[in-house]
Every structure is written in C-alpha cells, then in structure tokens.
Scaffold this active site. Structure first.
Site, PDB file in Angstrom:
ATOM      1  N   GLN A 192      27.886  10.186  31.216  1.00  0.00           N
ATOM      2  CA  GLN A 192      27.075   9.174  30.539  1.00  0.00           C
ATOM      3  C   GLN A 192      26.583   9.774  29.228  1.00  0.00           C
ATOM      4  OE1 GLN A 192      23.706   8.664  33.212  1.00  0.00           O
ATOM      5  NE2 GLN A 192      22.675  10.474  32.415  1.00  0.00           N
ATOM      6  N   GLY A 231      15.143  10.538  35.094  1.00  0.00           N
ATOM      7  CA  GLY A 231      15.662  11.606  34.260  1.00  0.00           C
ATOM      8  C   GLY A 231      17.147  11.415  34.015  1.00  0.00           C
ATOM      9  N   CYS A 232      17.646  12.065  32.983  1.00  0.00           N
ATOM     10  CA  CYS A 232      19.055  11.889  32.629  1.00  0.00           C
ATOM     11  C   CYS A 232      19.967  12.497  33.698  1.00  0.00           C
ATOM     12  CB  CYS A 232      19.348  12.480  31.247  1.00  0.00           C
ATOM     13  SG  CYS A 232      18.699  14.141  30.984  1.00  0.00           S
ATOM     14  N   TYR A 233      19.693  13.741  34.090  1.00  0.00           N
ATOM     15  CA  TYR A 233      20.523  14.369  35.121  1.00  0.00           C
ATOM     16  C   TYR A 233      20.451  13.589  36.437  1.00  0.00           C
ATOM     17  CZ  TYR A 233      21.182  18.641  32.265  1.00  0.00           C
ATOM     18  OH  TYR A 233      21.512  19.550  31.293  1.00  0.00           O
TER      19      TYR A 233
END
Lengths: 347, 347, 347, 347
Positions: free
Chosen positions: A313, A149-151
């Site tokens: 990011q 996941g991004c987080y």
C-alpha cells in the site's frame, strides 16, 4: 457539502489528507490548523498547492474551529491531541484521529508501548478502530474514529483471510515490513536526510516496534485467539510505499496455490480497495502509490506448507490519508469510494 | 605478480572484479575477455576507467588466454562456461567461477532448479564452494572454486553460528531478503529500467528462487541436519546492497540478547570481513557498499523466543567480486585481506 | 610516513578525506579532531569504518594536536577556523584549509560575499589557492593552502584553456551548475531531507551564490582580463557529483569541433586528473564519482559560434577531498597521484 | 460525454493521458489502441489501473476506431502516425498528435532535423501548434493539433514575456535544460536502466537536439524576429520533471528584480496553468509533478544585465499529457481546466 477541518495540516499525512479532500466532490475544507505555521498560506508551506489551496493556516482555537466545521481530522503529535480531542467530542463534533491513542482497547497497552500516560482513556470505550474492511458499521455510527497505523493496516488486511478462518498457527507468524521515508513524517533529522537515506536500506525497531501490539490486538480479535507476531520494519529509499511480506504456517496439509488464491479472492470480493492479485503476480508499491488501494498476493509454499502473503500500500494512502477519507465517507453516509477512485501514480 | 584473466569482464560483476584487481598490490590483470566487446578498450565500455585501465578486451581464445594468465576468473552466462572451464582445468589452470554450475554437490539439484543439463558434472567432485569462512583450507588447494551466490553468502554467514551450534529448529526458518538492482546484471530489460524500478519495491521468485537449494545445501552440511528455509527475495531501488532478515525459532529457553551477541562475536572473532555489530546497532547497506564486509546483528525476540538475524553486504562485494578476490588471495597464498582492506563507500 | 591531522573529520568532506588518507601509502592519520563527537570512536559516527578506522575523535586542543601531527587538514565552520589556523601557522605547521577564508586575494571580497569580518587577513598574502593545475609550484612551497570551492574547481578547469588563450569574450560567460546533495554538508535540515530532495530538482543562489567571486577572481587572473560570469547552481537528487555546463562566445570565426578538442587535449596533456573526452563523448558524474578525476568535453556550436564546455567531477572528490590529497602530495613532495590512482565508482 | 480514443496508449505519455482522461468529468475513453499489446487488458500492462481501467487494448483498425470515437489522441512512433492520421482527418475526425510531424511550419525543417521524409506535409497548413497560451483560438477550431515537445513548452512559456515584448537580444540566448527519465519513453534500453541512470547526471544532444528548431520557430514568430538559441538538455535521475534555466541579455539598462517580476506576472495573469513565482522563490519539479502547471521565476542579474528565467514542469504533464488534455478541453469547448485542477504530487 460537509465541512471538514484538518488539524495538523502541514505534516506529510496532513498534506496528503488536504490533497485528497481538495478533489473530493462532497466535502469542503473549512479550516486548516497548524501550530507551527498559523497565519501563513498553506501554499507557502507546500508551494505545489499555489492557486489550488491558498487558504490561510489557523491557530488551533477550538471555538473558531467548531464554528467552521462539522468533522475534524486530527494528525497531531500525541500530546497535542490531548488538548483538543476530548473538547471536540464534548461539543458534539466527530473526530477522525491519526494518533495511536485511541487504537487500543486497553489503555495499559498504549501506556506500556508508548511510554506515556494516556489521559483520555474515558474516550476509549466509544472509539472505533478505523479499518473499514473490519469495522464498517461501527465507523458509520461513532463520534471518534482511530485511524489505524500504516503497518497494522498493511498487515491486518494481508492476514485477515487466514486468521479469520483459523487456517494458520497463531503463535509463529512473521511479518517482515518495509516502509518509504514519508512514514517518518516531515522533520529536520539527520537520520532522514537525503545523503543518509538514499541508496541505503536498514531495519529499525527490531523486536520492539510500537505497531506490534496494535497488530496483535486486531488479529487476536479477528481470529478469536491469542495471535503473536514477530514484526520487523525496515526503511527503504523511496518516498511513498509500504510492503509487508508475511510468513504463516498452515495448519492443514490440504492447500494449493489455487485454493489459497480463491480464499483470498472470495474474502475480499466486495472490497473495492483491496485488490487480490491473480496467481503469478506480485504487488509493487508503484501500483498503489498515491491511492487508497492495497494489493495483496498469497503464495503457497508447498515445500514448507506455509502461506506467504505479500501486501503493498501507500503508507500515506491506505496507510493513512486515503483510509481517513474512506472512513470519512462512511461516517458521512457517502459512497465509500467518493473522492478516492483514481489510478495510482505508477510513475 | 600473479597473472589474472577476467573472462566476462564487462558485466557488473566483471567490472567490479576489475576494479578490485586494479588496486591489488600482488596481482596483475593480463587479459580481459568479452564476447560482446572484443577489440574495444575496456574504458570505452566503462569510461570511468579512462587512464586507469585502457586495456583492449579480447575474444575468448583459450590458447592466447592460457599464454597470458595463470588464474582465470570467469563471470559468464552459464552456457558459455561450458565451452571454457573444462578446457582451462584440463590445461592445468585454476578457475574461480561465478556461475551456479559448480556450487552444488549433486548435479541433479542444479539441473532441477536451473532447468538445463549440467554437462560438466565430472568437475563437480573437485570443485570447492568458495565461502572462505567455511572452506578456507579447501579453497587454498583446489583448481576450481565456485563463488557462491549473493543471497547464499548473505544468508549462510548470517545463520552459521546458530546452525553450526544446533541452536534452532531447522524446519521453520524464514529468510526475507532484499537486493539492489545490480544483482540483475547489466542488460537492456524494461523490468530494470529506471522508470520501472525507481521509487518502487517488489518481491520476486516467491517460493522458487534458485538460490534456495544452494542455501539449504550449505546450511544442512553445516548443521549436519536437513535444513529447510522459506526464502523470499525483493528488489529495492538502489544500485548496490543486499540485506537478509532471518527469523529462527530457538530450541531452548535460555537465551538473552547479550548471550546471543556473544555467541556471534566469538564465532566470527577471527574473521576480518564479518563484522558482528554490538547490541543496539543494526546493519545498513551503505556501511558495506563497495567493500567485502558483511555486517551482522543478532536480536533476541524474547516474546516469541526467536533469533532475528540481520546481515548486510554489497551484492557486488562480499556477494560476488569482493569474495572472489578473497578466494583468490587464499588460492594464491596471499594475505586474505590483500587489496580488500579499504573503507566502504557510505556516501 | 608523514603525520596528518584532520580537524573537522566528521563532516562529509572530513570523512572523505579520512577515506582517502586511510588508503594512502605515504601518510598516516595521527589525529582526528571533532568538536561535536570528541571522545567517541570515528567508527561509531561512521560505522562503515568499523575495523578500518576505530581511532578516537579528539577535542581540538592545539598543543596535543601539534605534538601528534605535521600537517593539518582543516574542514571547519568558517568561524572555528579563526581559533585554530593562525595558531598552527605560528607554530610552524602547514595547513590545508577547506573554508573560503583564504581563497581570496582581497579580504574585502570575502567580507562582502560572506558577510562577516575576516579576522585572519594577515595570512592572506602567504596563502596559495590550492588548484594544482594552476598553482602547482606555489603549493609545493607554502605553509597555507586554501582548497578551492567545488564549483570553482569544476568551472575554472573547464574554462582555463579558452580563458588562458583569450579565445572568448570575457563579459558574457554563462555557467550552469548542478550539485549532488553532499555538497550541503552533513546536517539536520528539512530542506535536505530525503522526502524533500528525492525526485526533485531546483535552482538556488540564483545571481548571488558565493562561489561567483571566487571563480571570477581566478579566471580574471588566468585571462589577464576582467572576467564576469553568470553562475547558477542547482540541486539534484544524487549524493555525489557535480556538473558545470558553460557557454562562451568565441571571438574568432575559425573554430571547428576538432580544433577546439585539440586545444583542450593539448592544454591538459600532462594533467593526470583532468580527462579531456574525445569528440562524441560527454562527461557523466558516475564516471568520476569517488575519484579525483574531472572529465571535460568541449563542444563547438557552429550555429551560434559558441564553445559549450561540460565538466564533471565528484563534489567530494576533485571538488574537495580528492583535491586536498592532491595538494597534500605536492606539499610533501610525493607523487601527485599517490593514494589517488583508482577507478571511479560508476556503480 | 465526448468519446475519446487514445492510440499508442501504453507508452509513458499514453498512460498519463489515460490517467488524466479517467478523471475527466466530461469525456469518456472509448478505445485504447496499441500495436504491441492488442488483446490484453490495459491493467495487465499497467497493474496500477486494476479495477479502474480494465478495458481491452485494441489493434489499430481505423474503421472500428472511427465508429467508437470522435476525437483521437495519438502518441505513436513517427512512422506509425503516417498510416493513421491522414486517414482520420479524411474521415472528418479531429486529431491531437504527439509526434513532431505537425509542429513545424515548413516540412524542410522537420526533414532536416528528423532525417526522414515527411509524407504528410499536405496536412501541415491546417495543423495548429498546441500551445494554448499562444494559440488558444486556433486550437479551438482546428482538426489537427500538434502537441508541442516537452522542452519547447518549458522554454517557450519561460521566454515568451521577454521575447514578445522584444526586451532581449535575440541572438545570444542560452537554454540549459534538464529532464526526468520518463521523457525517453518506455523501452528496454541499457542507457536508461536503473544502474546506469541512478545517481548519475549527464548532458546529451549537445548542439544538435531536435527540439532546437521547434523552439526557435515559435520564439521567432513570437518575437517577430530571428531568434537563435543554444540549447543543451541533460538527463537527471528522477522519473518526472523538467527544468529550463535560460539566460538572456536585456537590451536596456532599466530593469529591476521587481519590474521583471511584474512583467511576468502581468503577462500570465489570466493563465491558470502558468504560475509566476514571487521574487525570492524558485521552481522545484516536485511542485509541478503530476500536474499541468508550469512554474516560472524570473531573476534580474544586475551584475551582467541579464534575465535568468527558470521554468519547471512535469515533462509528462504540461510537457505532454496535461497539455494534451488542456488542448482537448479547448477543442471541445469545455472549461480549459476541466479534469486538470488538482494539486501536484510534491511527495
């Protein structure tokens, strides 16, 4: 040239993967799958691609797809994955998946937080968590990679140096996160309409965001200890970009700004995509937008003996599509930077 | 009609004060002072005011100002205050100041964090911290009100119920804050230019922002205990708006989402401008933009026994100009809501 | 206090009308009608109104509505109007409608451009086009006012001085228009989602936008001549704001920048809400945002003997809700500026 | 590898040139010149380049520069060019300049509109206007290329098919243009600060923008006739992007939507970077952002017998840096698409 299929190519993650693959010197897009838009040109859905990628989107037919391609990048609703991924694996294809289904070691965690039955849990034991900085070797040799996941990517890379070295108390970690709107995907939803989002800022998923157990799983493995976090995401009015500001209590009273920086700098000295900023600098999302970089700064708060870690990011870059290409390069034995070594947008 | 002068009327806080005063039924703007634009119409500097406020900006001449006005709202660079405020007080005028100079109980704290000599510290003992929810009675009767900083207002009101009731550990408080760009004031500065700020997000002042001691001072008084915070502000690409997401460790293991909400709801039940949101809702900056409201939600994080408090205000509203008008109303014995009781912008 | 009902209160125009009425000294909101949200509080749908307007939204029941209110402001999908407006008129109520249905003199024009049958055309003869600067007297005395479209208001007021005085060729008029996103209304639609709209600019409705015949009708009446325009709207990434840049060929070779300005200044000298800018200034949407002002500048292009006219308004203000309140004031015999005389947002 | 110097590398055009060159397979950046930041790393000024381009910025010393580089891309204040460009040409270097100085055939036009003396007009006769679609052959063989202005590129390419074919009246052409903020360059200027620009829209340079004579010069040559335009630029709150909406009166009464489209499609069929959109589609700036594409649609307005032409480009792309690279490729005998063949950003 390696032959790649992107299944679920018309979401925001999908189109970013296509964008990156189109510039990649060693791979070739051989199929773009889309349930919603099958039969139409990719450049009709995303007119920015006109004259660059006019390939027709195809329905998700396993036989045809398997003829055309060696590796599959899947960015699908969690349910749709179930119809496709096990079959691809059975046929000996390699899969790089963007859903949450294969990110957890235990299906129970997935089922509890995602409120669904897993249904593909026999694949879990062979799946690898696709964070190259932690699992490079495993990624190289596996058939099924679960893109993080991004987080979790933004948090785990930010905290890895202090967690791995057991420098902080593991039961009182705060992760305050902010994401751009593309993280919500491409959809008709009043909550993400321009007039509702622009000039606005809000929290969401407070105390119960589904990336929490993913972060805790990986930090606990990394620190060989039960790590628990308070994780609060927010939505900000930008398209691309993510920042985690994390607060950790240092165990010892021995740190300085300089020694913390050196710890980080050394930890990531061989990681091209992790840029540790020198003291006095802080990450800004524009400096990583459109790229696979993650910028990290570590700050020593002398007054409270805390480490404050800021990591930024592009949620579509290192947080999704960029990382996918990085994993793909590893899976294919290519230079990890291949197709990813360009400057972030800034403007 | 009370006669009000605004000194430093052409900054963003100044113009917001003018906007609010222009709609106020009980006061009259009798002078607008500006060093930079003296002699020009206010509506030349801010053309939105054409036909509404075309008053000429005047140089800062104490004698003339004192003839025209009873109460002075000052929004000046810290140094400029020194020439004016002591003199106004000496002449028996009442002053509502927006600088940091009179917010601290001890001049040493001001001098250490603001790296300057105070020079007006004989006025400190009579100055009142202009947060109506805490100091309403003192504000009513004093000659010099120090309007709080935007971050302190947002943080203190968010944390007051748990601090005042001594429900949390006071040595491990995290305040993660985000501000719109107008908080930086009206100035030519590359760092705040559109192309540098739009679609970008960054932290600043990490571990050393000057609002830290102001917050700690007030929370310590409120909790009758030494309160220490880790405070990290960020800049987001919106004009107006501020959010603080605060993380506090509850002392006892007795709380629920509902009981925490009730604590907050009861604490603020008589405060019109503090809106405690019912469980399931979170503040959004658009809901307070352009107004004097502060929206607060409290969340119980059962897993970590934390209270997570989210507070949102307009940095120019409750964080500056709105609060100034609220204080002004109190100073003048008016209804505290006078001139402030309209809906936030949303759009 | 006049009793006002707003039917269709939860769209963006509706909520702006509510915002303005809530600050109006002479009127009272007695009913808020909404098909979608009947039974819920207005402040649940728009949380910015919490503690300001918590009134419950009611279903659109004519009997109940007629008991509660004297004047009805309707902002409904065109079809829904048909069920309500004729009935209200029959019962002797006065209506201020925001649909296009009553803006045209001839039902055929409406039916051709809106591709539907009118169905209420017996009301057309008594309806008045609600542009106060042109039809003030008629508005005062009629039962049915058709609030103009946003683009028509911005264009007609910009062009009125030269058209009325027959100074330009009427067959070669260009109107290049730009609107903020709130003009599209509040809806779930991918095309208006943040990620599709932010940082983007595009034209739409080229050669066929439905506001074209409305503009031509009114300019033709005003100039007593057949006026034909090329009208091209664009979508820009801001919430509120509209600008028309119009290009007209002057008939005579006698003009100067100054004489054109004087013509405009004189034409609008008694119109509070039309601000003609002095030479050297141009309208900016921030100067009218949130208000009922329209700012106009006229430029003499000596090289091509053209008048270039720039007009800016808030599409939700003078382009919709503000103008509605202005009409309402006229209908009720109130000061036309009542409830509308505050500074635009700027920030 | 060809050796390229970028002089004036830290402005927004400069950094975009650097971004493109860094991805170019056939050229090498051998020097980055900057008066303001000499001695510092490029990645200190633009931290997005960290680990990508850490080259030190050098002062503008002709001898050193000439040793290092074969071709010079200059993006300097007009005055600074005067010290450098003649000397570079004298030494046999080739120069691609971004100032306006070499765009005009006659120095008088430059001097009248730019209100300065030219001082390098002996170079004018050999300079080539760097619009590849019009002057490809000359660009290939010249020593001094004047990169066109952003508005001229967007306008000229939009109008070329109808002007070149003499299909429209040349004395009544309207060009309504809109630009993103990066067009104003990188500077500390209140007028371009976030709070002044965000959520705002305005015109500027009405009747007197300096790109007017540049457009007229090139269209007049192209149409072999005196072409006169009314050109009005506007500023919109996005970083990158430009759109021109042009209105032209067709001479003959023979056109249809389809025949106009075919004219355009045929005219540009061999031009990779000019994308003529099929009827029903309109350009959007997000579809060209970050790229060297210009998207054009042509619309037949039957009611007024006009051609409405919409052209969109990235003001930093085809409007500046992208076009520079395209010219550079031509000058060097490379494939014109080299280093430019990637998808626009969209997100």
């Amino acid at each position: 040239m390696f032959k790649i299929a992107v299944i679920g190519a018309t979401g925001y993650v999908g189109t970013e993967i296509v964008r990156l693959l189109s510039q990649h010197p060693d791979v070739e897009i051989t199929a773009l799958g889309s349930k919603s838009f099958a039969g139409r040109k990719f450049s009709e859905i995303y007119p920015n691609y006109k004259n660059i990628i006019d390939m027709e989107l195809m329905d998700i037919d396993i036989d045809t797809l398997c003829e055309k391609s060696d590796i599959f990048i899947t960015a699908l609703p969690h349910e749709a994955s179930r119809d496709i991924i096990p079959e691809l694996i059975k046929r000996g294809k390699r899969v790089l998946d963007h859903s949450a289904a294969f990110r957890f070691r235990k299906k129970e965690v997935y089922e509890a937080w995602y409120k669904t039955t897993h249904g593909m849990d026999d694949l879990l034991k062979d799946a690898v968590y696709g964070l190259p900085e932690l699992y490079r070797d495993k990624i190289a040799n596996c058939a099924l990679v679960a893109n993080p996941g991004c987080y979790p990517t933004c948090t785990i890379l930010g905290l890895a140096p202090v967690i791995k070295n057991k420098l902080v108390h593991s039961d009182n970690i705060i992760v305050n996160a902010v994401s751009g709107v593309s993280g919500a995907g491409r959809k008709s939803d009043l909550a993400y309409s321009f007039c509702e989002v622009d000039s606005n800022f809000k929290a969401y998923g407070v105390t119960n965001h589904r990336h929490t157990p993913e972060i805790e799983q990986e930090l606990s493995i990394l620190g060989d200890d039960k790590v628990q976090i308070s994780f609060t995401p927010h939505l900000m009015p930008i398209k691309r970009g993510m920042m985690c500001t994390s607060y950790l209590n240092l165990k010892d009273d021995i740190w300085t700004q300089e020694s913390l920086y050196e710890l980080y700098d050394k930890f990531y000295k061989d990681e091209f995509f992790v840029r540790v900023l020198t003291p006095g600098n802080v990450p800004e999302t524009k400096n990583v937008a459109g790229s696979n970089f993650i910028d990290i700064s570590v700050h020593f708060d002398k007054r409270t003996n805390k480490a404050i870690i800021i990591s930024a990011q592009d949620n579509l870059g290192k947080g999704a599509a960029g990382q996918a290409i990085q994993c793909l390069n590893i899976m294919l034995g290519l230079d990890e930077k291949s197709g990813l070594c360009y400057p972030p947008f800034y403007l």
